[in-house]
Design an enzyme around this catalytic site. Structure first.
Site, PDB file in Angstrom:
ATOM      1  N   THR A  66       0.873  -1.164   0.000  1.00 36.49           N
ATOM      2  CA  THR A  66       0.000   0.000   0.000  1.00 36.49           C
ATOM      3  C   THR A  66       0.914   1.218   0.000  1.00 36.49           C
ATOM      4  OG1 THR A  66      -1.626  -1.202   1.310  1.00 36.49           O
ATOM      5  CG2 THR A  66      -1.818   1.194   1.295  1.00 36.49           C
ATOM      6  N   ARG A  94     -14.163  -7.068  -4.543  1.00 41.40           N
ATOM      7  CA  ARG A  94     -13.868  -6.927  -3.124  1.00 41.40           C
ATOM      8  C   ARG A  94     -13.294  -5.542  -2.879  1.00 41.40           C
ATOM      9  NH1 ARG A  94      -8.657  -5.981  -0.350  1.00 41.40           N
ATOM     10  NH2 ARG A  94      -8.867  -6.763   1.763  1.00 41.40           N
ATOM     11  N   ASP A  97      -9.676  -1.928   2.875  1.00 36.96           N
ATOM     12  CA  ASP A  97      -9.789  -0.790   3.785  1.00 36.96           C
ATOM     13  C   ASP A  97      -9.287   0.517   3.190  1.00 36.96           C
ATOM     14  OD1 ASP A  97      -6.751  -0.482   5.491  1.00 36.96           O
ATOM     15  OD2 ASP A  97      -7.101  -2.032   4.009  1.00 36.96           O
ATOM     16  N   THR A 117      -2.017   0.301   6.307  1.00 41.99           N
ATOM     17  CA  THR A 117      -1.728  -0.834   5.435  1.00 41.99           C
ATOM     18  C   THR A 117      -1.841  -2.103   6.261  1.00 41.99           C
ATOM     19  OG1 THR A 117      -0.123  -1.843   3.930  1.00 41.99           O
ATOM     20  CG2 THR A 117       0.777  -0.731   5.861  1.00 41.99           C
ATOM     21  N   GLY A 118      -2.351  -3.173   5.638  1.00 43.40           N
ATOM     22  CA  GLY A 118      -2.432  -4.415   6.393  1.00 43.40           C
ATOM     23  C   GLY A 118      -3.623  -5.257   6.012  1.00 43.40           C
TER      24      GLY A 118
END
Length: 204
Positions: A66, A94, A97, A117-118
């Site tokens: 990201t 999809r 976040d 990010t994650g």
């Protein structure tokens, strides 16, 4: 990011997606590219490798990046921007976040700006970016304390990742629960700093 800024400046809306966003981009004179522009041999290889292993819904190793930025101007106004290449093997349409205001991106002059990010699903469930700002604004927590606490909550959901935060006073912090996170910061006083690895939650 240019399109998101145009939505903010030239529409009454907060978030546009799909065909409506593309039409708005054309109206605003923002360049569109064919989806093939995003295709690379390496990402195609990674997708085929994931499919061959049949390990699950998608690549939960989250090794791919990201790009996020947070900023504060001389008047204490904060801003955040987050962009992602997506998640290998995700189901079509999809949404992670990154584009969800309050999950992967949030800015509030009363508290700060956050880019994340994650593990997208867990970051959405926890409302990570907003939650960090809420803890700073309503509970008086420090930026570092709030970031560390919210990432700990994400960890209870088996999520991992990191955040960058800036406050209206110009304080910058990093927090991450992965072995590393590419990061950097600079300020008007001459601070220039970059990092990749470090202890989770480390500021250095």
């Amino acid at each position: 990011v240019r399109l998101a800024r145009a939505v903010m400046d030239h529409s009454p809306h907060v978030l546009l997606a799909g065909a409506g966003a593309e039409e708005f981009a054309r109206e605003q004179g923002i360049e569109l590219v064919d989806p093939d522009w995003f295709a690379t041999e390496e990402r195609w290889r990674q997708l085929q490798e994931l499919k061959a292993k049949k390990l699950g819904w998608f690549d939960d190793g989250l090794k791919y990046g990201t790009v996020g930025a947070v900023a504060c101007d001389s008047h204490g106004h904060v801003a955040a921007a987050t962009s992602t290449g997506g998640l290998t093997g995700k189901r079509w349409n999809r949404i992670g976040d990154s584009p969800v205001i309050g999950a992967g991106t949030y800015a509030d002059d009363r508290a700060g700006a956050v880019s994340c990010t994650g593990s997208g699903e867990q970051f959405i469930r926890a409302g990570v970016a907003h939650e960090i700002c809420a803890r700073m604004r309503l509970a008086g927590e420090s930026a570092q304390g709030a970031a560390d606490a919210v990432l700990a909550e994400v960890g209870t959901m088996r999520g991992v990742g990191g955040v960058i935060v800036v406050t209206p006073a110009g304080e910058t912090v990093f927090a991450f629960t992965t072995p590393g996170m590419f990061r950097g910061r600079a300020d008007h006083a001459g601070l220039y700093e970059t990092g990749i690895f470090g202890m989770a939650g480390s500021k250095d």
